[in-house]
Design a protein around this motif. Structure first.
Motif, mmCIF file in Angstrom:
data_model
loop_
_atom_site.group_PDB
_atom_site.id
_atom_site.type_symbol
_atom_site.label_atom_id
_atom_site.label_comp_id
_atom_site.label_asym_id
_atom_site.label_seq_id
_atom_site.Cartn_x
_atom_site.Cartn_y
_atom_site.Cartn_z
ATOM 1 N N LEU A 36 -5.326 -14.760 -2.586
ATOM 2 C CA LEU A 36 -4.257 -14.394 -1.660
ATOM 3 C C LEU A 36 -3.668 -13.029 -2.009
ATOM 4 N N CYS A 37 -3.462 -12.800 -3.284
ATOM 5 C CA CYS A 37 -2.897 -11.537 -3.738
ATOM 6 C C CYS A 37 -3.808 -10.370 -3.386
ATOM 7 N N LEU A 38 -5.079 -10.500 -3.729
ATOM 8 C CA LEU A 38 -6.035 -9.418 -3.475
ATOM 9 C C LEU A 38 -6.215 -9.175 -1.982
ATOM 10 N N GLN A 39 -6.258 -10.249 -1.198
ATOM 11 C CA GLN A 39 -6.471 -10.088 0.232
ATOM 12 C C GLN A 39 -5.244 -9.516 0.924
ATOM 13 N N ALA A 40 -4.056 -9.907 0.467
ATOM 14 C CA ALA A 40 -2.839 -9.334 1.037
ATOM 15 C C ALA A 40 -2.810 -7.825 0.797
ATOM 16 N N LEU A 44 -3.293 -4.676 3.759
ATOM 17 C CA LEU A 44 -2.284 -3.629 3.935
ATOM 18 C C LEU A 44 -2.773 -2.255 3.480
ATOM 19 N N GLY A 45 -4.066 -2.152 3.207
ATOM 20 C CA GLY A 45 -4.639 -0.865 2.833
ATOM 21 C C GLY A 45 -4.524 -0.528 1.368
ATOM 22 N N GLY A 46 -4.124 -1.502 0.538
ATOM 23 C CA GLY A 46 -4.030 -1.266 -0.893
ATOM 24 C C GLY A 46 -5.387 -1.388 -1.571
ATOM 25 N N GLY A 181 2.370 -1.454 -1.524
ATOM 26 C CA GLY A 181 3.479 -0.690 -0.973
ATOM 27 C C GLY A 181 3.820 -1.091 0.448
ATOM 28 N N ALA A 182 3.852 -2.396 0.742
ATOM 29 C CA ALA A 182 4.084 -2.907 2.096
ATOM 30 C C ALA A 182 5.526 -2.699 2.533
ATOM 31 N N SER A 183 5.731 -2.735 3.850
ATOM 32 C CA SER A 183 7.072 -2.666 4.410
ATOM 33 C C SER A 183 7.749 -4.030 4.304
ATOM 34 N N GLY A 184 9.074 -4.050 4.537
ATOM 35 C CA GLY A 184 9.802 -5.312 4.506
ATOM 36 C C GLY A 184 9.314 -6.280 5.556
ATOM 37 N N GLU A 185 8.996 -5.782 6.746
ATOM 38 C CA GLU A 185 8.509 -6.648 7.826
ATOM 39 C C GLU A 185 7.162 -7.259 7.463
ATOM 40 N N GLN A 186 6.287 -6.455 6.890
ATOM 41 C CA GLN A 186 4.965 -6.964 6.492
ATOM 42 C C GLN A 186 5.104 -8.011 5.387
ATOM 43 N N GLY A 260 -2.754 -8.082 13.184
ATOM 44 C CA GLY A 260 -3.912 -7.928 14.058
ATOM 45 C C GLY A 260 -5.191 -8.427 13.408
ATOM 46 N N ASP A 261 -6.269 -7.684 13.619
ATOM 47 C CA ASP A 261 -7.577 -8.087 13.091
ATOM 48 C C ASP A 261 -7.610 -8.087 11.563
ATOM 49 N N GLU A 262 -6.723 -7.325 10.917
ATOM 50 C CA GLU A 262 -6.712 -7.262 9.463
ATOM 51 C C GLU A 262 -6.327 -8.608 8.835
ATOM 52 N N GLY A 263 -5.680 -9.471 9.623
ATOM 53 C CA GLY A 263 -5.275 -10.773 9.102
ATOM 54 C C GLY A 263 -6.315 -11.863 9.293
ATOM 55 N N GLU A 264 -7.496 -11.492 9.773
ATOM 56 C CA GLU A 264 -8.516 -12.493 10.109
ATOM 57 C C GLU A 264 -8.952 -13.312 8.890
ATOM 58 N N PHE A 265 -9.126 -12.640 7.754
ATOM 59 C CA PHE A 265 -9.590 -13.368 6.566
ATOM 60 C C PHE A 265 -8.584 -14.440 6.162
ATOM 61 N N LEU A 266 -7.290 -14.086 6.149
ATOM 62 C CA LEU A 266 -6.277 -15.046 5.744
ATOM 63 C C LEU A 266 -6.160 -16.183 6.762
#
Length: 278
Positions: A36-40, A44-46, A181-186, A260-266
């Motif tokens: 979960l940590c790595l995928q999050a 987010l582009g990290g 370095g995600a935003s508060g909303e993310q 969007g599509d970036e959340g598909e794995f989770l």
């Protein structure tokens, strides 16, 4: 797995302690929290390199809790992940110390992570302490023990599981967000996903304790009913428990909409966890 092996190999612990720590840490398992940590972070582009230390620290904390859970003073389980529990191989005292060693190595790993800025290391270390400590996982374990001595309600179980299981799962996603370095909303969306996934995960655990086998789970089954412990299944029944897990899984997936599509794995991971057999 390679990173976990490296952290153990580079640890300057006495050899017997190192062997005991490695026995449980490298025994496999779902690796849910580090995943979960790595995928999050990836979502987010990290970078994986930046998130890897905190991901490994999460698994160290989780493994320490399992070692201690299996001790006779806690759940008294002789098997874990298809192998004899740590204390059955190394003895009670060494198992307890192996858990302590992994707990402290986790914070050494986070706070010494050169891949992250000092600010991010401090934020991740503080979050991990809160999630694993006396207001998080440990508090949930105390509540779990108290539930064995009374007729707990479904709300009692949810409150317990939010801390005992859910806090470390929540921390996994948030620590990935910190590394990226995600935003508060993310970060809030990732937390919402994990809150639902964490509770669904525990409900499925209760279902499998009734419907699965020791050979599939790799640990004893039916211990909850033997100990007279309230579970979602005993309170709600198998059918309603399954429905609730499905509802929570849908809620978790909805929380990912902003990605969007970036959340598909989770989203796929939530489905897989809900339908797992072990």
């Amino acid at each position: 797995e390679r990173a976990l092996e490296a952290y153990i190999a580079n640890c300057s612990a006495p050899e017997k302690l190192k062997q005991s720590m490695a026995y449980s840490l490298l025994a496999g398992g779902k690796r849910l929290r580090p995943s979960l940590c790595l995928q999050a972070a990836d979502m987010l582009g990290g970078s994986e390199a930046n998130a890897m230390p905190v991901a490994c620290a999460l698994e160290m904390i989780h493994t320490y809790s399992l070692i201690h859970d299996d001790l006779p003073c806690m759940d008294n389980d002789d098997m874990r992940r298809g192998k004899p529990s740590n204390h059955k191989v190394y003895g009670y005292a060494n198992a307890m110390l192996a858990g302590d060693g992994l707990l402290t190595l986790a914070f050494e790993t986070v706070l010494g992570a050169k891949e992250l800025s000092a600010e991010k290391r401090a934020a991740a270390g503080c979050l991990l302490a809160e999630a694993a400590g006396c207001s998080g996982m440990i508090a949930g374990q105390v509540m779990d023990l108290a539930n064995e001595e009374r007729s707990a309600t479904a709300d009692d179980l949810a409150a317990t599981d939010r801390l005992k299981t859910g806090e470390l799962i929540r921390a996994a996603a948030v620590m990935g967000c910190i590394a990226a370095g995600a935003s508060g909303e993310q970060t809030a969306a990732a937390e919402g996903y994990c809150a639902a996934v964490g509770l669904a995960f525990q409900i499925v655990d209760d279902i499998l304790d009734v419907t699965s086998s020791e050979s599939v789970l790799g640990k004893p089954i039916g211990s909850d009913s033997e100990n007279g412990k309230s579970t979602y299944v005993s309170l709600l029944g198998l059918e309603r428990s399954g429905e609730l897990a499905a509802e929570l899984t849908d809620k978790a997936k909805s929380a990912l909409d902003i990605f969007g599509d970036e959340g598909e794995f989770l989203a796929e991971l939530a489905d897989k966890l809900s339908s797992r057999k072990s």
